[in-house]
Write a protein that holds these residues in place. Structure first.
Motif, mmCIF file in Angstrom:
data_model
loop_
_atom_site.group_PDB
_atom_site.id
_atom_site.type_symbol
_atom_site.label_atom_id
_atom_site.label_comp_id
_atom_site.label_asym_id
_atom_site.label_seq_id
_atom_site.Cartn_x
_atom_site.Cartn_y
_atom_site.Cartn_z
ATOM 1 N N CYS B 29 0.841 -1.197 0.000
ATOM 2 C CA CYS B 29 0.000 0.000 0.000
ATOM 3 C C CYS B 29 0.885 1.259 0.000
ATOM 4 N N ASP B 34 7.233 -1.089 4.518
ATOM 5 C CA ASP B 34 8.017 -2.140 3.870
ATOM 6 C C ASP B 34 8.906 -1.591 2.745
ATOM 7 N N ASN B 133 5.410 -4.197 12.280
ATOM 8 C CA ASN B 133 4.365 -3.175 12.095
ATOM 9 C C ASN B 133 3.277 -3.308 13.157
ATOM 10 N N CYS B 212 2.303 0.540 9.216
ATOM 11 C CA CYS B 212 1.263 -0.009 8.352
ATOM 12 C C CYS B 212 0.102 0.968 8.352
ATOM 13 N N PRO B 213 0.108 1.910 7.412
ATOM 14 C CA PRO B 213 -0.940 2.932 7.428
ATOM 15 C C PRO B 213 -2.331 2.351 7.166
ATOM 16 N N THR B 214 -2.397 1.181 6.632
ATOM 17 C CA THR B 214 -3.703 0.610 6.302
ATOM 18 C C THR B 214 -4.421 0.046 7.518
ATOM 19 N N TRP B 215 -3.709 -0.700 8.350
ATOM 20 C CA TRP B 215 -4.372 -1.378 9.468
ATOM 21 C C TRP B 215 -4.009 -0.809 10.823
#
Ligand SMILES: Cc1ncc(C[n+]2csc(CCOP(=O)(O)OP(=O)(O)O)c2C)c(N)n1
Ligand code: SF4
Ligand SMILES: [Mg+2]
Lengths: 633, 310
Positions: B29, B34, B133, B212-215
């Motif tokens: 993402c 990563d 993360n 982890c900007p998504t979760w």
């Protein structure tokens, strides 16, 4: 065939030196020209608990433990726990004698250590009465005092050997030689004294009324006494395997130990690791980097290997795994044999399985098929599994030394060299096409890390020719088909280029067939021989190729008989199920003879199974076995 | 003569050699930490004189496990939690290879935790990068072994009752001989630490903070970070086990209070597993894999072991 045979049983407690005494006695019998076969019965316990080893010896080939036995040396269990009324384990002290009476044949000999077994306990066994009924010859001898007088108490095994040798009129020469080889000076002297003392005492003081004597035999060439575990380890060594990883578990530990003791001196590596997941993963990693590698375990540990096994299938990494079965489910009976892991071994791990599985039936097959397993694994880039069990693992038999006089076969199979790589397909970024779609035998040659020009990605995900993760449908179908179709190419090679792994015996024209697999072979073959000697037309096949299944051979066998009885050591007729699955018919011809009480088949049980089956009788078998009727019955 | 001529090859190395020319481009993402690991590795590898074909990267399963899809080396993308046993065996089979294992916090500290402990204990000569993360990324954000106490996710709707694992302390007590923490937001430090880890002879563990900007939206992006070596607030000796232990403890606590401490924590000269095994005669001096290509090699056979069976 002469019926003259000795089946000598030495019984005592675990930790009483039964193993080493019996190993030497078996070698002495072998050196005197006899064929030998050993069977080991022991509890899952380190000290104490009733254990015995049987050695069958004859001037003719012996392939199983035989039926019952005819000479007992009961030593007493020096680690027995205090006998208590109603104790769960019963009176352990007397077990070396009491537990072994039922199997003793008519006319048999009993030697027991009257220095360890109490008169009171013996009195409870009605020994005299039973001896009279069965024509047993009983020799209570104080082995313990004899040992103590000239050496130490633990040397009573030697006294017992001296006594039985005297009773059998067996020459002491080979026993002495073996003791000299094995024992340091300090304990050798007293042991030799005890041996002779016991021998002379019996010869002088006892009148022999028994008929049993040592059989006669001779070998054309020197023999070696090998266990199934030796044979597997030696097959691996000769195939160039120089890496093993494992975690101890009975009975697999035997092979792991033999390999670990030999590999470092052969420039190889052995790794005892944290668990079986790691063990199988290490084998994958070592093979990936260009070494012939193996791992293995027994049921429970093998279960932990499922996921790395699937990884090897998906990444087409050659490995050889051992599945050394013991009685399950779960921890089951750790020191008892069973053939209950067949379905599990064939199919464990997610997805369609692409593996090769061999189940050798005897010690020579164990060696041959382990070599073959490495050849197939490394040529076809596929995991190959040798299935065997506690029985084959621990039994010893003699093989001519020339059997092992072979060239090593260290080839890594279908790997490329850096020179080969120059002309092979790569993608634009220089990645080698290690997983090409259309290739000979469905095998796409592999490169090894560190090689120039061979860079690629190995992944457990579905992947393109250069290893990129991909869910493209056409690529998926091509890769999947290539992986599973390798099995057909392997089947073709096994059929066309090798001697069959299936072994056949008996009357070729017989209408009644017996089918067995793995270590039940020996008992089945002896039963067939006996039946044919008694005028019954019977034939048998012992199957080793579990996957890919020997379809042509099995079809031919089943077409040639009216009825076939499948003999295996499990409760759910797994191999019979496999035959029906693979061939899609013959359900009405196949019955089963099953045994799962923790002890291997004896030939007489198979003879009886044949009789009940061929009569169509629904009488219960006398032994602890079960007959499963044919489908539709 | 070697069958593996990429190993030890002396030549000029292009800065972009580890970057795949075309596809696959990373599928992480936007803003994922990563990318930071990948970038730091691509820079570090040529700087320590390595070429793509003498490096084997072995990864687990997770977003992080995709690392070697986007890095041009020999790669093995294994199964969840098992990168270490595969990696260390490859190193034993051919110790000329530069072996780098990598995976997520779930992969390395959860499902593969046993392997982490034992690989560190044995001190295998390799580098292990854990993309920390603090969540399970690939399976959509569940609580992981490094998620803070109280962390809410679909599998812990009322908050996580478990205290997080202490990755640095665990590595230390297990026996790792190089231990560092860095963060994706600090590419220069990350690159230097990776270089040191690769050059270290023994098991080098890097706890790599990867946002982890998504979760993990409410989690910090690991800024601002503090380098414990550069800050005047901290003073400890990385070769002193006690001092290292205290600094690690503090660092692990601080992370959940909003202060991101990074840097080198422990360096020890204990001989690597490979060295020890060789010294005991349990491993050949020459890489085992070479022997299979040596036409003059003499292969021992079981026939010569038969004396004991006669
Ligand atoms: C044996 C097994 N269990 C579960 C999974 C599903 N799974 C894939 S990745 C993953 C966790 C990923 O988290 P982490 O290791 O932290 O990696 P990240 O995605 O955060 O980089 C899980 C549970 C799996 N692939 N295999
Ligand atoms: S889910 Fe998280 S860890 Fe995975 S790619 Fe997206 S941002 Fe990165
Ligand atoms: Mg994670």
């Amino acid at each position: 065939m002469s019926n003259h045979e000795l089946i000598w049983r030495i019984a005592g407690g675990s930790g009483d030196g039964i193993d080493s005494t019996s190993q030497n006695f078996a070698k002495a019998l072998m050196r005197s020209g006899l064929d030998v076969f050993t069977h080991r019965h022991y509890p899952s316990r380190i000290r104490g608990g009733h254990t015995y080893v049987e050695i069958r010896a004859a001037g003719h080939e012996v392939q199983s433990r035989g039926d019952g036995y005819n000479c007992l040396l009961a030593l007493g269990d020096s680690f027995a726990r205090n006998p208590q009324e109603e104790a769960y384990y019963g009176n352990e002290e007397i077990k070396p004698l009491s537990e072994n009476l039922d199997d003793l044949r008519e006319g048999g000999l009993i030697v027991y250590d009257s220095g360890l077994l109490s008169e009171e306990d013996v009195a409870e066994l009605d020994l005299e009465e039973r001896a009279a009924e069965n024509d047993w010859h009983v020799f209570p001898i104080d082995l313990r005092s004899m040992a103590k007088e000239h050496g130490r108490e633990v040397m009573r095994n030697t006294a017992g050997v001296g006594v039985t040798a005297a009773l059998l009129e067996m020459d002491l020469e080979h026993i002495e030689d073996l003791m000299e080889d094995a024992m340091p000076e300090k304990i050798l002297e007293p042991n030799l004294t005890i041996l002779h003392e016991a021998y002379d005492m019996v010869t002088e003081e006892y009148a022999f009324e028994h008929d049993l004597r040592i059989p006669e035999g001779n070998h054309d060439e020197a023999q070696a006494l090998l266990s199934g575990s030796n044979a597997i380890a030696y097959g691996a060594i000769d195939a160039g395997c120089r890496f093993i990883a494992g975690y101890p578990m009975t009975p697999w530990t035997d092979v792991f130990t033999i390999m670990s003791q030999n590999l470092p001196d052969m420039g190889g590596i052995s790794e005892q690791v944290e668990d079986e997941i790691a063990a199988a993963a290490l084998a994958v990693g070592a093979s990936h980097a260009g070494v012939k590698a193996m791992s293995g375990s027994s049921g429970g540990g093998f279960a932990l290997m499922s996921e790395p096994l699937g990884l090897a299938e998906m990444t087409e990494t050659p490995i050889v795994l051992l599945e050394s079965m013991r009685a399950g489910p779960s921890t089951g009976m750790p020191t008892k044999p069973e053939q209950g892991d067949l379905e599990f071994t064939l199919y464990t791990s997610q997805g369609d399985s692409a593996r090769v599985v061999f189940a050798p039936g005897n010690i020579e097959e164990a060696y041959e098929q382990t070599r073959l397993a490495f050849h197939v694994a490394y040529e076809y880039q596929i995991p190959t599994i040798i299935m065997y069990d506690q029985k084959l693992s621990g039994e010893n038999t003699n093989v001519p030394v020339s059997f092992l006089d072979r060239e090593p076969a260290p080839s890594l199979g279908s790997v490329v060299t850096e020179a080969d790589l120059e002309d092979m397909p790569h993608d634009e970024t220089g990645k080698f096409h290690r997983f090409q779609h259309d290739v000979d035998n469905n095998v796409s040659p592999r490169s090894l890390p560190g090689q120039k020009g061979g860079r690629y990605l190995a992944t457990g995900n579905e992947h393109t020719p250069s290893g990129h993760i991909s869910e493209d449908a056409d690529n998926r179908v091509a890769q999947m088909e290539r992986r599973v179709e390798k099995l057909e190419d392997i089947r073709a090679e096994l059929d066309e280029e090798h001697d069959s792994n299936q072994t056949y015996v008996g009357d070729e024209l017989a209408d009644f067939g017996i089918i067995t697999w793995g270590s039940s072979q020996g008992a089945v073959f002896e039963a067939v021989e006996r039946l044919n000697d008694d005028g019954h037309a019977v034939k048998a096949v012992s199957v080793s190729d579990m996957m890919p299944f020997p379809e042509a051979e099995m079809t031919e066998f089943l077409e040639s008989v009216d009825q076939a009885m499948v003999v295996e050591m499990n409760a759910t007729a797994q191999f019979r199920g496999l035959i029906q699955k693979e061939l899609g018919r013959y359900g009405e011809k196949l019955t089963s003879l099953l045994k799962y009480n923790g002890n291997p088949f004896e030939p007489a049980e198979i003879v009886e199974g044949y009789e009940l089956n061929s009569d169509g009788s629904d009488a219960d078998p006398s032994a602890q076995v079960r007959i499963e009727p044919a489908a539709g019955d | 003569m070697s069958a593996f001529n990429a190993i030890g090859e002396e030549r000029d190395i292009d800065r972009n050699e580890f970057t795949p020319g075309i596809e696959p481009q990373p599928t992480w993402c936007p803003g994922c930490g990563d990318f930071g690991v990948l970038k730091a590795l691509k820079q570090a590898l040529p700087e320590v004189g390595l070429t793509p074909e003498e490096v084997l990267t072995v990864t687990g399963i997770g977003c992080s496990g995709k690392l070697n899809s986007y890095l041009d080396t020999y790669g093995f993308h294994t199964i969840h939690g098992r990168s270490l046993p595969v990696a260390r065996a490859a190193k034993l089979a051919n110790d000329g290879l530069e072996v780098i294992a990598a995976g997520g916090d779930g992969d390395g500290y959860g499902i593969g935790g046993n392997h982490f402990m034992h690989t560190a204990r044995e001190n295998h000569d390799m580098t292990y990068i854990v993309f920390n993360n603090e969540v399970f990324g690939l399976t959509k954000g569940q609580t992981s072994p490094t998620s803070p106490k109280g962390h809410k996710s679909k599998t812990t709707p009322h908050g996580n009752a478990k205290s997080p694992i202490r990755p640095l302390s665990l590595a230390l007590t297990s026996g790792a001989t190089y231990i560092a923490r860095t963060a994706a937001v600090n590419p220069n430090q990350a690159k230097e630490i990776i270089k040191e880890a690769i050059e270290h002879d023994g098991f080098a563990h890097i706890d790599f903070l990867t946002q982890c900007p998504t979760w993990n939206k409410d989690a910090r992006q690991y800024v601002p970070y503090i380098d414990v070596q550069e800050s005047d607030d901290y003073d400890f000796d990385v070769t002193n086990r006690q001092e290292a232990q205290e600094m690690m403890f503090e660092t692990e606590n601080q992370l959940y209070e909003g202060t991101v401490l990074t840097g080198r924590y422990f360096v020890d000269e204990r001989p690597s597993y490979q060295e020890q095994k060789k010294e005991l005669g349990e491993m050949p001096e020459e890489p085992l894999a070479e022997r299979y290509f040596d036409e003059d090699a003499e292969w021992e056979r079981s026939y010569d072991l038969l004396e004991r069976h006669k």
